[in-house]
Design a protein around this motif. Structure first.
Motif, short mmCIF file in Angstrom:
data_model
loop_
_atom_site.label_atom_id
_atom_site.label_comp_id
_atom_site.label_asym_id
_atom_site.label_seq_id
_atom_site.Cartn_x
_atom_site.Cartn_y
_atom_site.Cartn_z
N VAL A 225 0.86 -1.18 0.00
CA VAL A 225 0.00 0.00 0.00
C VAL A 225 0.90 1.23 0.00
CG1 VAL A 225 -1.79 1.26 1.24
CG2 VAL A 225 -1.80 -1.24 1.23
N ARG A 226 1.01 1.88 -1.15
CA ARG A 226 1.88 3.04 -1.27
C ARG A 226 1.45 3.90 -2.46
NH1 ARG A 226 6.79 -0.90 -2.95
NH2 ARG A 226 6.55 -0.89 -5.23
N ASP A 227 1.93 5.11 -2.46
CA ASP A 227 1.69 6.05 -3.58
C ASP A 227 0.20 6.21 -3.88
OD1 ASP A 227 4.49 6.22 -3.85
OD2 ASP A 227 4.52 4.50 -5.21
N LEU A 228 -0.62 6.26 -2.84
CA LEU A 228 -2.07 6.32 -3.06
C LEU A 228 -2.53 7.60 -3.77
CD1 LEU A 228 -3.50 4.73 0.20
CD2 LEU A 228 -3.01 3.65 -1.99
N PRO A 229 -2.02 8.78 -3.43
CA PRO A 229 -2.46 9.97 -4.18
C PRO A 229 -2.15 9.86 -5.67
CG PRO A 229 -1.40 10.63 -2.13
CD PRO A 229 -1.15 9.15 -2.29
N GLU A 230 -0.97 9.32 -5.97
CA GLU A 230 -0.61 9.15 -7.38
C GLU A 230 -1.52 8.13 -8.06
OE1 GLU A 230 2.95 10.65 -5.18
OE2 GLU A 230 1.46 9.08 -4.84
N LEU A 231 -1.81 7.03 -7.37
CA LEU A 231 -2.68 6.01 -7.94
C LEU A 231 -4.06 6.58 -8.25
CD1 LEU A 231 -3.34 3.09 -8.74
CD2 LEU A 231 -3.85 2.63 -6.33
N LYS A 232 -4.59 7.40 -7.34
CA LYS A 232 -5.91 7.99 -7.58
C LYS A 232 -5.87 8.94 -8.78
CE LYS A 232 -8.93 7.16 -5.46
NZ LYS A 232 -9.89 6.01 -5.50
N LEU B 10 -7.14 -3.43 -13.65
CA LEU B 10 -7.62 -3.97 -12.38
C LEU B 10 -7.32 -3.01 -11.23
CD1 LEU B 10 -8.92 -6.26 -10.79
CD2 LEU B 10 -6.67 -7.31 -10.56
N LEU B 11 -6.13 -2.40 -11.23
CA LEU B 11 -5.79 -1.47 -10.17
C LEU B 11 -6.61 -0.18 -10.26
CD1 LEU B 11 -1.96 -1.70 -9.51
CD2 LEU B 11 -3.83 -3.08 -8.62
N ILE B 12 -7.17 0.09 -11.43
CA ILE B 12 -8.09 1.21 -11.57
C ILE B 12 -9.50 0.79 -11.16
CG2 ILE B 12 -9.18 2.82 -13.18
CD1 ILE B 12 -6.59 2.71 -14.84
N ALA B 13 -10.01 -0.23 -11.85
CA ALA B 13 -11.40 -0.65 -11.61
C ALA B 13 -11.59 -1.19 -10.20
CB ALA B 13 -11.80 -1.72 -12.63
N GLY B 14 -10.55 -1.79 -9.64
CA GLY B 14 -10.68 -2.40 -8.33
C GLY B 14 -10.86 -1.41 -7.20
N GLN B 15 -10.66 -0.12 -7.47
CA GLN B 15 -10.84 0.86 -6.41
C GLN B 15 -11.54 2.15 -6.86
OE1 GLN B 15 -8.81 3.82 -6.46
NE2 GLN B 15 -7.73 3.20 -8.33
N GLU B 16 -11.23 2.65 -8.06
CA GLU B 16 -11.80 3.93 -8.45
C GLU B 16 -13.31 3.85 -8.69
OE1 GLU B 16 -12.21 7.77 -8.89
OE2 GLU B 16 -10.29 6.85 -8.34
N THR B 17 -13.78 2.75 -9.26
CA THR B 17 -15.23 2.64 -9.49
C THR B 17 -15.99 2.53 -8.17
OG1 THR B 17 -15.02 0.24 -9.77
CG2 THR B 17 -14.96 1.59 -11.76
N THR B 18 -15.35 1.94 -7.14
CA THR B 18 -15.99 1.88 -5.82
C THR B 18 -16.00 3.26 -5.18
OG1 THR B 18 -15.23 -0.39 -5.57
CG2 THR B 18 -16.01 0.71 -3.59
N THR B 19 -14.92 4.01 -5.32
CA THR B 19 -14.90 5.40 -4.87
C THR B 19 -16.04 6.18 -5.50
OG1 THR B 19 -12.53 5.51 -4.38
CG2 THR B 19 -13.60 7.56 -5.05
N GLN B 20 -16.25 5.98 -6.79
CA GLN B 20 -17.31 6.70 -7.49
C GLN B 20 -18.69 6.27 -7.02
OE1 GLN B 20 -16.40 6.11 -11.65
NE2 GLN B 20 -14.41 7.12 -11.48
#
Length: 374
Positions: A138-145, A214-224
């Motif tokens: 778990v790292r670089d979360l702002p960049e990942l978002k 997967l690293l996009i869909a696995g978290q950004e769609t849930t955020t949305q």
């Protein structure tokens, strides 16, 4: 079959809205291929392609766009990280992360500040959970978002040439970061998704291709999904208030309502692999098809409707058939828990900005901010 043509100038698709027709297309992969699912809506320009090529950017079909015999085996490997038992065991961790985020938001509100709930409670819990679930650091979360939003716009938006070039640089940066992560994970001794995929026989470019989306869909769609639910809750347009939503059952019903009416992934694409027939009408080979998985932003109705209609009301929100979203149960659980914990912590808040800017892409939608105050 109820069909229309969308955006004939830039996005010529055969649009299917009837749930039965959408489900049939998803269950006929031999006739309706996912090969176009991840192709950029706006064709990539020469300068943008050169930026990506310098980063060795490649997206061979591996999972969501894979219509070959290799799909089933790869899907089985990925599914092993999203079993019901694994997802259920993560609930306390999800709740703890959500509770901490909600408490931090309360602290800001008590100082008199307005708080954007998208950043405060919706953005990071899904990313943390996804990385932990996949056995990744778990790292670089702002960049990942930031990379996630840029990549969604690059592949599902309509950027002008200048903006597309900016997005291509972002995607190249993300891909380079991802490649290093894949190499690190494959070499590490513990169980993680990328190591498991390598053991299954996938090459580094194939793992990067799968990991990219997967690293996009696995978290950004849930955020949305969380963002839309919190906005509707704060807006007061779904029949529940903050006190009601502090109940787990009510929070779940709210999430299911959003999934049914304005999911973060309202549409998805398919292409006719051969001349075929759907609902008595001929569909020529190569026809681009846009499937409406959920209602659009203009849809209304009380949140209780999702509960009254049962699971079929949101049954297509995560797709259907052999390419159905593997993280469906996780996304629904995460969203309900975050909404519940946020509602339990925030009492008497008001919506500070009733008309926020919305993310509007071909297959993704959500309010960009949900600003509240006391």
């Amino acid at each position: 079959m109820n069909t229309t043509t969308a955006g004939a100038q830039t996005c010529p698709y055969l649009v299917l809205r009837e749930p039965a027709a959408v489900r049939e297309v998803l269950h006929r992969p031999e006739d309706f291929s996912p090969a176009n699912a991840l192709i950029a809506v706006t064709p990539l320009s020469g300068p943008s392609l050169r930026v990506l090529q310098r980063a060795r950017f490649a997206l061979p079909p591996v999972l969501a766009s894979n219509d070959t015999a290799s799909h089933a085996g790869i899907r089985k490997v990925v599914a092993g990280f999203f079993t019901p038992a694994t997802v259920g065991a993560f609930e306390p961790r999800i709740r703890g992360i959500a509770r901490d985020a909600a408490a931090a938001a309360v602290g800001l509100l008590e100082t008199g500040e307005q708080v954007d709930l998208v950043q405060a409670v919706a953005a990071y819990p899904p990313a943390i959970v996804m990385l932990e679930l996949l056995g990744l650091p778990v790292r670089d979360l702002p960049e990942l978002k930031a990379w996630s939003l840029d990549s969604l716009e690059l592949f599902w938006g309509w950027p002008d040439p200048e903006r597309q070039l900016e997005l291509a640089h972002s995607a190249a940066g993300f891909y380079s970061w991802l490649r290093e992560l894949v190499l690190e994970a494959v070499a590490s001794p513990g169980r993680n998704l990328f190591r498991s995929l390598a053991e299954h026989g996938l090459s580094t470019p194939e793992i990067c291709s799968l990991g990219y989306f997967l690293l996009i869909a696995g978290q950004e769609t849930t955020t949305q999904l969380i963002s839309t639910a919190l906005f509707r809750l704060a807006e007061g347009s779904v029949g529940f208030d903050w006190k009601n939503a502090a109940s787990g059952t009510t929070a779940r019903d709210l999430i299911r309502h959003v999934l049914a009416t304005e999911s973060s992934v309202p549409t998805w694409r398919r292409v006719a692999a051969q001349d075929t027939v759907l609902d008595g009408e001929r569909v020529p080979a190569g026809a681009e098809i846009l499937l409406e998985l959920t209602g659009n932003h203009a849809s209304s109705g009380r949140a209780s409707a999702a509960h009254e209609q049962g699971p079929t009301a949101y049954g297509l929100a995560f797709g259907s058939g052999i390419h159905r979203c593997l993280g469906a149960k996780l996304a629904e659980l995460e969203a309900a828990v975050v909404v519940q914990e946020t509602a339990a912590a925030l009492h008497g808040v008001r919506l500070a900005e009733p008309n926020p800017e919305w993310l509007r892409l071909l297959s993704f939608q959500a309010p960009r901010t949900v600003s509240v105050g006391i």
